[in-house]
Design a protein around this motif. Sequence first.
Motif, PDB file in Angstrom:
ATOM      1  N   HIS B 216      -3.335   3.944  -3.607  1.00 44.57           N
ATOM      2  CA  HIS B 216      -2.846   2.574  -3.642  1.00 44.57           C
ATOM      3  C   HIS B 216      -3.912   1.637  -3.097  1.00 44.57           C
ATOM      4  CE1 HIS B 216       1.099   4.668  -3.961  1.00 44.57           C
ATOM      5  NE2 HIS B 216       1.100   3.859  -4.982  1.00 44.57           N
ATOM      6  N   GLY B 217      -3.853   0.399  -3.538  1.00 43.89           N
ATOM      7  CA  GLY B 217      -4.906  -0.511  -3.112  1.00 43.89           C
ATOM      8  C   GLY B 217      -4.433  -1.933  -2.946  1.00 43.89           C
ATOM      9  N   ASP B 218      -3.157  -2.099  -2.677  1.00 43.95           N
ATOM     10  CA  ASP B 218      -2.631  -3.454  -2.601  1.00 43.95           C
ATOM     11  C   ASP B 218      -2.557  -3.978  -1.166  1.00 43.95           C
ATOM     12  OD1 ASP B 218      -0.776  -1.539  -2.167  1.00 43.95           O
ATOM     13  OD2 ASP B 218       0.744  -2.355  -3.509  1.00 43.95           O
ATOM     14  N   THR B 219      -3.075  -3.233  -0.213  1.00 39.15           N
ATOM     15  CA  THR B 219      -3.186  -3.738   1.158  1.00 39.15           C
ATOM     16  C   THR B 219      -4.571  -3.348   1.675  1.00 39.15           C
ATOM     17  OG1 THR B 219      -2.357  -1.701   2.135  1.00 39.15           O
ATOM     18  CG2 THR B 219      -0.716  -3.386   1.610  1.00 39.15           C
ATOM     19  N   PRO B 220      -5.075  -4.048   2.679  1.00 42.48           N
ATOM     20  CA  PRO B 220      -6.375  -3.686   3.257  1.00 42.48           C
ATOM     21  C   PRO B 220      -6.353  -2.249   3.780  1.00 42.48           C
ATOM     22  CG  PRO B 220      -5.693  -5.852   4.037  1.00 42.48           C
ATOM     23  CD  PRO B 220      -4.541  -5.309   3.253  1.00 42.48           C
ATOM     24  N   GLU B 221      -5.269  -1.857   4.377  1.00 41.71           N
ATOM     25  CA  GLU B 221      -5.116  -0.504   4.900  1.00 41.71           C
ATOM     26  C   GLU B 221      -5.184   0.526   3.764  1.00 41.71           C
ATOM     27  OE1 GLU B 221      -1.049   0.983   5.799  1.00 41.71           O
ATOM     28  OE2 GLU B 221      -1.666   0.520   7.861  1.00 41.71           O
ATOM     29  N   ALA B 222      -4.564   0.196   2.656  1.00 39.65           N
ATOM     30  CA  ALA B 222      -4.559   1.122   1.525  1.00 39.65           C
ATOM     31  C   ALA B 222      -5.973   1.291   0.977  1.00 39.65           C
ATOM     32  CB  ALA B 222      -3.609   0.617   0.434  1.00 39.65           C
ATOM     33  N   VAL B 223      -6.730   0.200   0.943  1.00 42.21           N
ATOM     34  CA  VAL B 223      -8.115   0.312   0.485  1.00 42.21           C
ATOM     35  C   VAL B 223      -8.905   1.192   1.448  1.00 42.21           C
ATOM     36  CG1 VAL B 223     -10.242  -0.950   0.009  1.00 42.21           C
ATOM     37  CG2 VAL B 223      -8.048  -1.890  -0.749  1.00 42.21           C
ATOM     38  N   GLY B 224      -8.645   1.038   2.735  1.00 42.77           N
ATOM     39  CA  GLY B 224      -9.320   1.892   3.719  1.00 42.77           C
ATOM     40  C   GLY B 224      -8.973   3.358   3.508  1.00 42.77           C
TER      41      GLY B 224
END
Lengths: 242, 242, 242, 242
Positions: B216-224
Amino acid sequence: MLDLNADLAEGFGPWPLTDDDALLDIVTSANVACGFHAGDAVTMRRVCARATERGVRIGAQVSYRDLAGFGRRFLDVDPETLTAEILYQVGALRAFGTVQYVKPHGALYNAVVHHEAQARAVVDAARAAGDLPVMALPGGRLLEFAADAGLTTIAEAFADRGYTAAGTLVPRSEPGALLPDTDAVVERAVRLARDGVIVAVDGSEIRVRADSLCLHGDTPEAVGNARAVREALESEPADPSS
Amino acid sequence: MLDLNADLAEGFGPWPLTDDDALLDIVTSANVACGFHAGDAVTMRRVCARATERGVRIGAQVSYRDLAGFGRRFLDVDPETLTAEILYQVGALRAFGTVQYVKPHGALYNAVVHHEAQARAVVDAARAAGDLPVMALPGGRLLEFAADAGLTTIAEAFADRGYTAAGTLVPRSEPGALLPDTDAVVERAVRLARDGVIVAVDGSEIRVRADSLCLHGDTPEAVGNARAVREALESEPADPSS
Amino acid sequence: MLDLNADLAEGFGPWPLTDDDALLDIVTSANVACGFHAGDAVTMRRVCARATERGVRIGAQVSYRDLAGFGRRFLDVDPETLTAEILYQVGALRAFGTVQYVKPHGALYNAVVHHEAQARAVVDAARAAGDLPVMALPGGRLLEFAADAGLTTIAEAFADRGYTAAGTLVPRSEPGALLPDTDAVVERAVRLARDGVIVAVDGSEIRVRADSLCLHGDTPEAVGNARAVREALESEPADPSS
Amino acid sequence: MLDLNADLAEGFGPWPLTDDDALLDIVTSANVACGFHAGDAVTMRRVCARATERGVRIGAQVSYRDLAGFGRRFLDVDPETLTAEILYQVGALRAFGTVQYVKPHGALYNAVVHHEAQARAVVDAARAAGDLPVMALPGGRLLEFAADAGLTTIAEAFADRGYTAAGTLVPRSEPGALLPDTDAVVERAVRLARDGVIVAVDGSEIRVRADSLCLHGDTPEAVGNARAVREALESEPADPSS
C-alpha cells in the motif's frame, strides 16, 4: 465515391440520440463519440462492431470533458490536459475497433479553427496516438498545424449547411444557414462530388476542398437526407479522372 | 525478486492521493487507475511514462464507474456493461503505455471472488483485450474462470494484512487485520519470498500462492513500509531453485 | 380524484426523455428527477415552474448517484452517505419549487422494500428535510419505517403493471407483467379509484391501499394511456363517502 | 472584528483537500463548496453542522459544473443554465444549513469581473434564491450588477496576495504575487482592519473596500497564517467608530 461521415454513438446510458444503425448503412466514415461529451462503453462497442462488419471507417470524435453540456461549450482547458484527454478517448475507442482518424467535436471543433494552443494540443495527441489523420473544417489552424506536423488532413464540407461566397458557413442565426430541403442537400452533394464546387447563398460558385462530406443524423429527416445523398452519389458515373 | 505491486495514479484532478513518484522507485508492477474510480488522463500519462522509463510493468486497475465512491461500493452492473467498461478503461490506459495485466479495484475486486456473472465479465474483457493476464486474490471465482479461459493468472498476497489460518484475510473490523509495524511487514515479505509461507494470526504457517505482493502507498508510513520491503527482498540471496 | 403521479424531468443535458409538458397536463403529482440519475438544473427549473402554475404537486424523485446507469443498478452505499445525498437532492429541487414528498427512484425504490439500512437512511433524510411525506410501494420496509417515524406515507399502485393474487407486481420477465392495452389500464384505474380493488392476473380481486396511482410517460403510448386514465377518473361520479 | 472567510468542504469523496475543522475555528464566514467543483454531500453536511455550532456564517461557493478541473477553467455556459445551476447548488447547500451569501468560485469568480452575461446570471440566481448577498472582488461587474439589483454586496480583500498600486491583484506569474511570510500576512490584515488600507507592492498605500478578508487554507502553512491573522485581529482594540 466521396467519403460520407456522420457523428455516431452520441447517446449516453439510458438516453439514445443518434440513429446509429440507420447511419451505419449510409456513411463510409463513423465519427464515434468517446465518452467525454456522449458515448457510453456499450454503445461505442456495438457501433464499432457494426461499423467494422460493414467496412465503415471508425474515427474518434473527441471532445472537452463536458457530458452535461454535450461538449458544446468552450472550455479553457490547458493544452497538456487536452492532449492527455484526447489520447485517453482515442485509446478507449481503440478497445472496440481500428481508429483511422481523429475529429474534434462541438465547441472544440469550433475552437481549434483559431485557438492555437488547443489546435496544437489536438495535433500533439494525433501524433502521439500514432500519427492519426485529422478531420476538420478546411482553412483553420488545426488542419494547418496537422499538415505542418506531417499528418494526413481530411477536409470536410457540410451537406446541409449554407456557405457564404467567402467559403465560410452561414451562421445559424442567419437566413440560409440550413439548406431548405432534401433536393438542395442532394444537389449540394452531387455538385461537390462531381465538380468540387459549392453554390453559396448568393448563387456564386465556390471551389471547396472536401475529402469527406458531413451528414447529420440526429433527426428522422436528417437520416432521410443522408440516405438520399448516398443514393445520389452511388448513381453518379464514376469520376473519369480517378 | 518477488514481484511487488501497488495502486497508483489514484488522484483525480485537483486531488492527489497516492505518492506515485515514491512508489515507482519501489514497485515492479504498477496498478494504474483508469478514470472510473480515480485517475485523470494527465496523471495516468505521467505515471505510465515514468513506469516505462523505470521498467515497471503497467497493469490496468479497473473499476466500477463510481468516482464519488472511489469504486468501493458494490454496484450491480450487468455483465455486458461491465465488460465494455473494462475494455474502455484498458484501452484508455493503453494510450499511455503497454498494459501487461488487469487487476480489479475495490468493491469489484471483492465482488469477483464470488459473483460469478461479474467474474465472467472481467474474464471476457481480459480476453477481448488480447488475452491479458489477470491479477487477483487466489481462491476466488475470477482466477478460476481466468485459468479456465486460458489466461495467465497472477495471484497476489498482501504485505500488511493479517491472514487467518484458513488463508483468508482477517476482516478489517477484527484484531490482527493489519500487521503492527514495519518489521512485521518486512518479515511477511521475506518469509513469503523465501519459503512461500505466511504466518497467520494464530501463529500457524500457511502455504500461499503469491506471484506478486501487494504494497500500500496511500500514507507516508505505507510508503516507508514498501521501501523497507523492497530493500529486504533485494538483500535476500537469490532463490537457488530459480 | 385519485392522485396521479408520474416521473418527470428525466432528461439530462442534450438528451430528453420524458414528455414533461404532456404529463404536466395529466398528473396531479410530479416526481421530479434531482440530478443524480437524471434531471439537469434547467429542466428541473422549467418543470417545477410549470407544475407550480398548474397546481401539480412536486415530489423529489431521489436516486443513487448513478447517471450512467440511470439509477437502475443497486449501489451498496452506506446509510450516512445516502441520507446526505438525498438531502442534497431534495434541497436542490427546493430551489425550484415547494417539495411535498420524497419518492425513491429505480434501484433504490426496489432496495428499500427490504434493505433496512437504506430504508432507514431514506427515512432519516425525509425527517431531516422537515418531515416530508414518503411515497413508495405499500408493504415494504420504507413505508413501515416512515410510519414508525411519524411521517405521512403515500402508498402507490401502478396503472399499467400486472399484480399477483398476493398483491405483488408480476415480474417483468413473466407473462402479464404489463396490462395489454389502454382499456385495461383505464379499467384498472377506475376500479381502484371507485372500489379500492385491483384485478390480479389470475382474475381474483385484491384490496390494495393506493393513495396515488403511478402513470408512466416515457413513450407516446404511455402518455396516451395516462391521458385516458385522467379522463376516465374525471368523468367518474365523485366518491359519495369522501 | 473584520469578517474572515475561507473556502471549505473542497474535498470530494475519497479525496480530502481543505482542513475544514481547523479553519472552522478561525473564520467567521465559510464558503462551502456545493458539489460542482468539489464538495460531496457528506462533507457539506458535516461542515455546515460544525459551522452552525460555532456561529460561523455559511456561504454557497458556487461554480461551473467541472469537477475534473476543480472549476478553474472558464466554461462558456449560457446564462440560463448558469442561473439554474447556481440555484441548484444554493438549494442543495440549504439542505444542510442557513445560507447567508453566494460567492462564485475559481474561473467563474474571475469571469464575472468582466463577463457581463455570466455576471447577470449570478445576480439572477442570487435574487431568485431570496435576495442573497453576493461576495466578490470589488470593482467588477458582478458587484456592480448586484448593487443595481438591490442586493447586499460583500467586497473582499485577500490576506496573502500582493496588490498593485492600482488596487488589482499582482498576477501569480509575477514577483510579489504572494506575501512572503506570516508577518506580512498579519500586517496586511491588521492595516486593513484598522485603517482600511493595503500596502501595494511598490510601497504605496491604497484604500480598499473590504467587508471580508479571504484566507486560504489548503496548506498547513496557510492554516498557520490564517490562525495568526485571527489572533492578531482579536487582540486589536475595537474600532472606536463602530
